[in-house]
Enzyme design. Sequence first.
Site, mmCIF file in Angstrom:
data_model
loop_
_atom_site.group_PDB
_atom_site.id
_atom_site.type_symbol
_atom_site.label_atom_id
_atom_site.label_comp_id
_atom_site.label_asym_id
_atom_site.label_seq_id
_atom_site.Cartn_x
_atom_site.Cartn_y
_atom_site.Cartn_z
ATOM 1 N N ASP A 98 0.813 -1.226 0.000
ATOM 2 C CA ASP A 98 0.000 0.000 0.000
ATOM 3 C C ASP A 98 0.846 1.276 0.000
ATOM 4 O O ASP A 98 0.447 2.286 0.587
ATOM 5 C CB ASP A 98 -0.973 0.015 1.197
ATOM 6 C CG ASP A 98 -1.730 -1.283 1.330
ATOM 7 O OD1 ASP A 98 -2.246 -1.744 0.307
ATOM 8 O OD2 ASP A 98 -1.777 -1.856 2.433
ATOM 9 N N LYS A 100 2.022 2.252 -5.030
ATOM 10 C CA LYS A 100 2.712 1.761 -6.243
ATOM 11 C C LYS A 100 1.853 1.972 -7.489
ATOM 12 O O LYS A 100 2.366 2.275 -8.550
ATOM 13 C CB LYS A 100 3.007 0.254 -6.128
ATOM 14 C CG LYS A 100 3.982 -0.114 -5.044
ATOM 15 C CD LYS A 100 4.236 -1.609 -5.017
ATOM 16 C CE LYS A 100 3.066 -2.435 -4.523
ATOM 17 N NZ LYS A 100 2.677 -2.245 -3.134
ATOM 18 N N GLY A 139 -4.422 -4.945 -4.639
ATOM 19 C CA GLY A 139 -5.571 -4.197 -5.153
ATOM 20 C C GLY A 139 -5.106 -2.864 -5.692
ATOM 21 O O GLY A 139 -4.230 -2.220 -5.119
ATOM 22 N N HIS A 140 -5.652 -2.479 -6.809
ATOM 23 C CA HIS A 140 -5.248 -1.245 -7.453
ATOM 24 C C HIS A 140 -6.499 -0.638 -8.083
ATOM 25 O O HIS A 140 -7.132 -1.278 -8.919
ATOM 26 C CB HIS A 140 -4.181 -1.601 -8.500
ATOM 27 C CG HIS A 140 -3.740 -0.433 -9.323
ATOM 28 N ND1 HIS A 140 -3.012 -0.586 -10.472
ATOM 29 C CD2 HIS A 140 -3.916 0.883 -9.164
ATOM 30 C CE1 HIS A 140 -2.760 0.604 -10.984
ATOM 31 N NE2 HIS A 140 -3.307 1.501 -10.206
ATOM 32 N N GLN A 184 2.303 -6.142 -3.016
ATOM 33 C CA GLN A 184 2.633 -6.131 -1.585
ATOM 34 C C GLN A 184 3.906 -5.293 -1.351
ATOM 35 O O GLN A 184 4.138 -4.367 -2.100
ATOM 36 C CB GLN A 184 2.786 -7.542 -1.011
ATOM 37 C CG GLN A 184 1.481 -8.328 -0.918
ATOM 38 C CD GLN A 184 1.104 -9.030 -2.204
ATOM 39 O OE1 GLN A 184 1.912 -9.718 -2.801
ATOM 40 N NE2 GLN A 184 -0.118 -8.866 -2.645
ATOM 41 N N PRO A 224 -9.100 -1.158 8.199
ATOM 42 C CA PRO A 224 -8.308 0.037 8.519
ATOM 43 C C PRO A 224 -6.833 -0.343 8.617
ATOM 44 O O PRO A 224 -6.498 -1.404 9.140
ATOM 45 C CB PRO A 224 -8.837 0.483 9.891
ATOM 46 C CG PRO A 224 -9.709 -0.600 10.386
ATOM 47 C CD PRO A 224 -10.037 -1.521 9.258
ATOM 48 N N LEU A 235 3.317 12.676 0.632
ATOM 49 C CA LEU A 235 3.909 13.706 1.484
ATOM 50 C C LEU A 235 2.847 14.670 2.004
ATOM 51 O O LEU A 235 2.925 15.156 3.127
ATOM 52 C CB LEU A 235 4.926 14.498 0.645
ATOM 53 C CG LEU A 235 6.390 14.430 1.035
ATOM 54 C CD1 LEU A 235 6.632 15.005 2.417
ATOM 55 C CD2 LEU A 235 6.910 13.019 0.992
ATOM 56 N N ASP A 236 1.814 14.904 1.170
ATOM 57 C CA ASP A 236 0.762 15.867 1.529
ATOM 58 C C ASP A 236 0.024 15.468 2.802
ATOM 59 O O ASP A 236 -0.481 16.327 3.528
ATOM 60 C CB ASP A 236 -0.229 16.019 0.367
ATOM 61 C CG ASP A 236 -0.789 14.679 -0.082
ATOM 62 O OD1 ASP A 236 0.019 13.813 -0.484
ATOM 63 O OD2 ASP A 236 -2.018 14.485 -0.004
ATOM 64 N N GLY A 267 -0.327 14.296 -3.742
ATOM 65 C CA GLY A 267 -1.791 14.251 -3.784
ATOM 66 C C GLY A 267 -2.280 13.034 -4.531
ATOM 67 O O GLY A 267 -1.483 12.270 -5.096
HETATM 68 P P1 IMP Z 1 -1.980 -12.999 2.389
HETATM 69 O O1 IMP Z 1 -1.092 -12.457 1.330
HETATM 70 O O2 IMP Z 1 -3.451 -12.868 2.049
HETATM 71 O O3 IMP Z 1 -1.621 -14.402 2.797
HETATM 72 O O4 IMP Z 1 -1.783 -12.101 3.721
HETATM 73 C C1 IMP Z 1 -0.585 -12.115 4.452
HETATM 74 C C2 IMP Z 1 -0.259 -10.722 4.995
HETATM 75 O O5 IMP Z 1 0.070 -9.864 3.915
HETATM 76 C C3 IMP Z 1 -1.407 -10.044 5.739
HETATM 77 O O6 IMP Z 1 -0.854 -9.242 6.774
HETATM 78 C C4 IMP Z 1 -2.028 -9.143 4.679
HETATM 79 O O7 IMP Z 1 -2.699 -8.045 5.247
HETATM 80 C C5 IMP Z 1 -0.786 -8.704 3.927
HETATM 81 N N1 IMP Z 1 -1.044 -8.323 2.532
HETATM 82 C C6 IMP Z 1 -1.247 -9.155 1.489
HETATM 83 N N2 IMP Z 1 -1.415 -8.454 0.356
HETATM 84 C C7 IMP Z 1 -1.309 -7.163 0.684
HETATM 85 C C8 IMP Z 1 -1.346 -5.948 -0.079
HETATM 86 O O8 IMP Z 1 -1.502 -5.938 -1.310
HETATM 87 N N3 IMP Z 1 -1.175 -4.798 0.633
HETATM 88 C C9 IMP Z 1 -0.946 -4.801 1.968
HETATM 89 N N4 IMP Z 1 -0.895 -5.907 2.709
HETATM 90 C C10 IMP Z 1 -1.063 -7.084 2.078
#
Ligand code: IMP
Length: 411
Positions: A12, A15, A39-40, A220, A300, A328-329, A394
């Site tokens: 998060d 990217k 997720g994007h 990730q 959250p 940064l904002d 932003g």
């Molecule tokens: P998993 O990838 O679903 O097995 O989750 C393992 C850990 O990675 C958990 O703490 C998730 O919240 C975290 N995680 C997996 N994918 C993302 C992502 O795209 N962004 C942030 N955290 C992620």
Amino acid sequence: MNTVLVGLQWGDEGKGKIVDLLAPKYRHVVRFQGGNNAGHTLVIDGRKIALHLTPSGILSENAICIIGNGVVLDPAVLVEELADLEAWGVDDSRVKISDIAHVILPLHRQLDSSREKKRGDDPIGTTKRGIGPTYEDKIGRRGMRVCDFIDDEKRKTKFINLIESKGLELQDEETRYTLEDLETWAKPLADRIRPMTVDSAEILHKALDKDEGILFEGAQGTFLDIDHGSYPYVTSSNTVAGAACTGAGVGPTAIDSVVGVAKAYLTRVGAGPFPTELHGDTGEEIRTKGGEFGATTGRPRRCGWLDIPLLKKACKLNGVTHLCLTKLDVLTGFDPLPLCVAYENDQPVYEYMPGWKEDIVGIQSWEKLPENCKSYIERIEALAKQPVVLIGTGADRKHQVLRATIFNKTN
Ligand code: IMP
């Protein structure tokens, strides 16, 4: 130019926006690890579309978008995304799937949830998308690859074996999948993705021979890496830049640059250590201002101050050549601004930087940033020993200060 783009924290980092910026400059955009735990959100003509599997290059007209062998693919999720894209008038014939990527099955999702439940007070906090169990089957050499999934005979044999091997663990679950259930689910999906299935490494090798640019899109972040992350509170794939080679099928000499993305503060979803985490009002304020809620699960995000020792380590683990600092904002108004510069007895040691009050949203040139904001960035550059080449100011695509040619030339 072939570039790997990775997150330097716990995911998060923002990217997606940087991929959007870079993707039009590359002929190929490749996902090389993870699955629909990522997720994007894209905004097309003011309307939102969430992509979890399809590489973000799909919106650049000529980009070939590859789901590489290192990805774990939930075919139902992909087919839904393709339908969404089609509805938006996006041509999905540019999406290619590696024939040796592994497939996430309903059984894997079920196992993910049931294992989390069984961990009781100490869950990993997974996305429950079946990511871990699918990688387990891959490493256990009993997984279902795309080439098996699209072959009606092989698929059935694999289903029979998988139902048998998982039976005991899932015996108390409400839903007990039969071969018939799985076949009913799988057949239309297999028919839909069969024409998109390719030897993706071969496509990339040809691209390398012709010197067409490849962007390897990481998901990730570094500290969710199965080896280098805060194990066991990690995802089940290698998320560092080196994984682009194994997860797409190219050698290390193919990579010219590594773009690392870090947020100007830190967030984490799910469980696991987070030394600079803020538990009170300040954390809440960052969460609200930064919109820090998961794109995939809506959870959250935990928020805290930037951790320089972690950032330095991430730059090394990935071989970062271009460091981007996003959002940064969101830090406007926090004064002083703590920066974790070291650890003593496992406790963060903070340096306190003067904050800024001026609104910086949308600023696009270094000169226009407030002095204290520049000092904050310069201090990060000095401590991390890495120049910051992109500064996010932003939410909009144009809201950034760009300081390197990688952003303005066609690769
Ligand atoms: P998993 O990838 O679903 O097995 O989750 C393992 C850990 O990675 C958990 O703490 C998730 O919240 C975290 N995680 C997996 N994918 C993302 C992502 O795209 N962004 C942030 N955290 C992620």
